[in-house]
Design an enzyme around this catalytic site. Structure first.
Site, PDB file in Angstrom:
ATOM      1  N   SER A 135       0.795  -1.341  -0.072  1.00 12.15           N
ATOM      2  CA  SER A 135      -0.010  -0.031   0.106  1.00 12.15           C
ATOM      3  C   SER A 135       0.787   1.224  -0.201  1.00 12.15           C
ATOM      4  O   SER A 135       1.617   1.587  -0.913  1.00 12.15           O
ATOM      5  CB  SER A 135      -0.948  -0.090   1.162  1.00 12.15           C
ATOM      6  OG  SER A 135      -1.942   0.929   1.211  1.00 12.15           O
ATOM      7  N   ASP A 165      -8.474  -5.620  -6.251  1.00 11.73           N
ATOM      8  CA  ASP A 165      -8.174  -4.381  -5.437  1.00 11.73           C
ATOM      9  C   ASP A 165      -8.560  -2.834  -6.074  1.00 11.73           C
ATOM     10  O   ASP A 165      -8.167  -2.747  -7.330  1.00 11.73           O
ATOM     11  CB  ASP A 165      -6.777  -4.246  -4.939  1.00 11.73           C
ATOM     12  CG  ASP A 165      -6.319  -2.784  -3.923  1.00 11.73           C
ATOM     13  OD1 ASP A 165      -7.239  -2.564  -3.311  1.00 11.73           O
ATOM     14  OD2 ASP A 165      -5.184  -2.610  -3.859  1.00 11.73           O
ATOM     15  N   HIS A 170      -6.730  -5.945  -1.889  1.00 12.73           N
ATOM     16  CA  HIS A 170      -5.507  -5.187  -1.234  1.00 12.73           C
ATOM     17  C   HIS A 170      -4.576  -5.979  -0.434  1.00 12.73           C
ATOM     18  O   HIS A 170      -3.351  -5.736  -0.413  1.00 12.73           O
ATOM     19  CB  HIS A 170      -6.131  -3.964  -0.541  1.00 12.73           C
ATOM     20  CG  HIS A 170      -4.983  -2.745  -0.406  1.00 12.73           C
ATOM     21  ND1 HIS A 170      -4.214  -2.219  -1.492  1.00 12.73           N
ATOM     22  CD2 HIS A 170      -4.614  -2.273   0.814  1.00 12.73           C
ATOM     23  CE1 HIS A 170      -3.526  -1.103  -0.939  1.00 12.73           C
ATOM     24  NE2 HIS A 170      -3.575  -1.211   0.445  1.00 12.73           N
TER      25      HIS A 170
END
Length: 444
Positions: free
Chosen positions: A168, A361, A418
């Site tokens: 991320s 994601d 994610h």
């Protein structure tokens, strides 16, 4: 100037700090794995009373020779314990918060793995308020200081290949750290054994990534789900806002005061229509049940705040939370900064880079990740961009798509959001083991 500052700050950290390391062995009963584990603090700044928490689990295979993977969760402001206990660590937490269970897909199957809470204020890590980081110069500086202290305390790992792994907003943290380690080796005579960097669903180059959101919510969502992820008006608003978003991101690269407005505008324009649907931005297949994180971490929060847990890992007097909103806000002017400039010198130094993204994601979607890897200017760019995504498999089953050239690889993880290692633990373990061993992924 920013790049020069990164180098000078990292060199200062490597040469000036006499870091105190307060890590100690942890009983196997805390994190259910029989390997040796160590946890506690590394002091990264005397000036700011800054202390980073780390938890190291040795390899289940050959700890004296296996690589060391160092994991940094993103946010910015979220604890790496989220990944350790919820994705790829040696154990996972019980939903009732009373303990842990063994994770057969822990990334310590063939590597020593260390999870670090950084920057200060995240998880168990702490500092005086002035010691909170707000840009990648400071991230690199403090991480060089961390490794300086760590290797003095644990010299047995000094010759093990070092691999950074991030997720991320780790798309900023990993390049900043890897580049700082590389420059310290070149200019300060350190010998950090950095050999590779893995970035999962990472925000690296906003200028390349943000313009791809309209195509993702329309074209890819139709291909993957049979429907677009936003309605037509939402899609059209994203398309209309894209040129201004790109302009603001460009301004941010030369004028930091333009960065926070760029973040506010672009996130509202690209995330707003999707958020309005109520679906999970970390997994386009499901609704967001517990906003804003969409996942339930109450069991983990309970476990990590048990007095018995804190005593066992040397963090008595400190409480744990999944994320710190103040740290998140502190990085407002860093968010839109491009970190892709660090990648070419990293690759040219024979430090391999593996970029992967779950294909369901939204928040840092795979099309944008592929786009920034293809926009890099490096000696292997022509060869890399001539390759095409081809299916890869794990245990004979389709696992995503992949292409690689030289030291750069890009991989999609099928039916992963994610948190790719959470959603597809078996195939992502195979992927990371292929990376650290220098082996290709199995293909169809």
């Amino acid at each position: 100037m920013f790049r020069v500052t990164v180098v000078l700050a990292a060199l200062s950290a490597a040469t000036a700090l006499q870091a105190t390391v307060r890590m100690a062995p942890v009983a196997a009963s805390v994190c259910a794995d029989s390997v040796k584990q160590y946890a506690g603090y590394v002091d990264v700044s005397d000036e700011w009373n800054s202390h980073y928490f780390a938890w190291l689990s040795e390899s289940r295979s050959n700890p004296s020779a296996d690589p060391l993977i160092v994991w940094l969760t993103g946010g910015p402001g979220c604890s790496s314990s989220l990944a350790m206990f919820g994705e790829n660590g040696p154990c996972t937490y019980k939903p009732d918060g009373t303990g842990t269970v063994y994770n057969p897909f822990g990334w310590n199957s063939k590597a020593n793995v260390m999870f670090i809470d950084q920057p200060a204020g995240v998880g168990y890590s702490y500092a005086d308020r002035g010691g909170y980081s707000h840009n990648e110069t400071q991230v690199g500086e403090f991480m060089v200081a961390f490794f300086t202290g760590f290797y003095k305390k644990y010299p047995q790992f000094a010759n093990n290949p070092l691999y950074m792994a991030c997720e991320s907003y780790g798309g900023h943290f990993c390049p900043a750290t890897t580049y700082a380690l590389l420059q310290s080796n070149k200019l300060a005579g350190t010998n950090f054994p950095i050999k590779g960097m893995s970035i999962g669903s990472g925000l690296v180059d906003p200028a390349a990534q943000y313009p791809t959101f309209p195509a993702f919510v329309h074209d890819w969502c139709i291909e993957k789900l049979g429907r677009p992820c936003v309605d037509q008006s939402g899609y059209e608003s994203m398309v209309a806002a894209s040129p201004k978003c790109s302009e603001l991101i460009a301004q941010c690269q030369v004028n930091t005061s333009a960065c926070e407005p760029a973040k506010q505008f672009c996130n509202a324009a690209m995330f707003g229509p999707y958020d309005a649907t109520g679906f999970n931005p970390y997994d386009i297949r499901s609704k967001c049940e517990i906003p804003p994180m969409c996942y339930n971490f109450t069991g983990l929060t309970s476990f990590l705040n048990l007095e018995s847990t804190k005593k066992a890992i040397g963090v008595e007097g400190h409480d744990w939370a999944p994320c710190n909103s103040q740290v998140y806000t502190d990085f407002d002017s860093d968010w839109m900064k491009n970190m892709a400039w660090t990648i070419p010198p990293i690759l040219e130094a024979d430090i391999r880079v593996w970029v992967y993204a779950g294909d369901v994601d939204f928040i840092v979607q795979w099309i944008g990740n592929q786009a920034w890897t293809e926009s890099l200017e490096w000696s292997g760019a022509k060869g890399y961009n001539a390759t095409v995504l081809k299916p890869w498999t794990w245990n004979g089953k389709y696992a995503g798509k992949h292409h690689s050239f030289g030291g750069l690889s890009f991989t999609t993880v099928s039916n992963a959001g994610h948190l790719a290692a959470h959603d597809q633990p078996e195939s992502t373990l195979g992927m990371i083991n292929a990376f650290i061993s220098g082996q290709p992924l199995p293909t169809a």
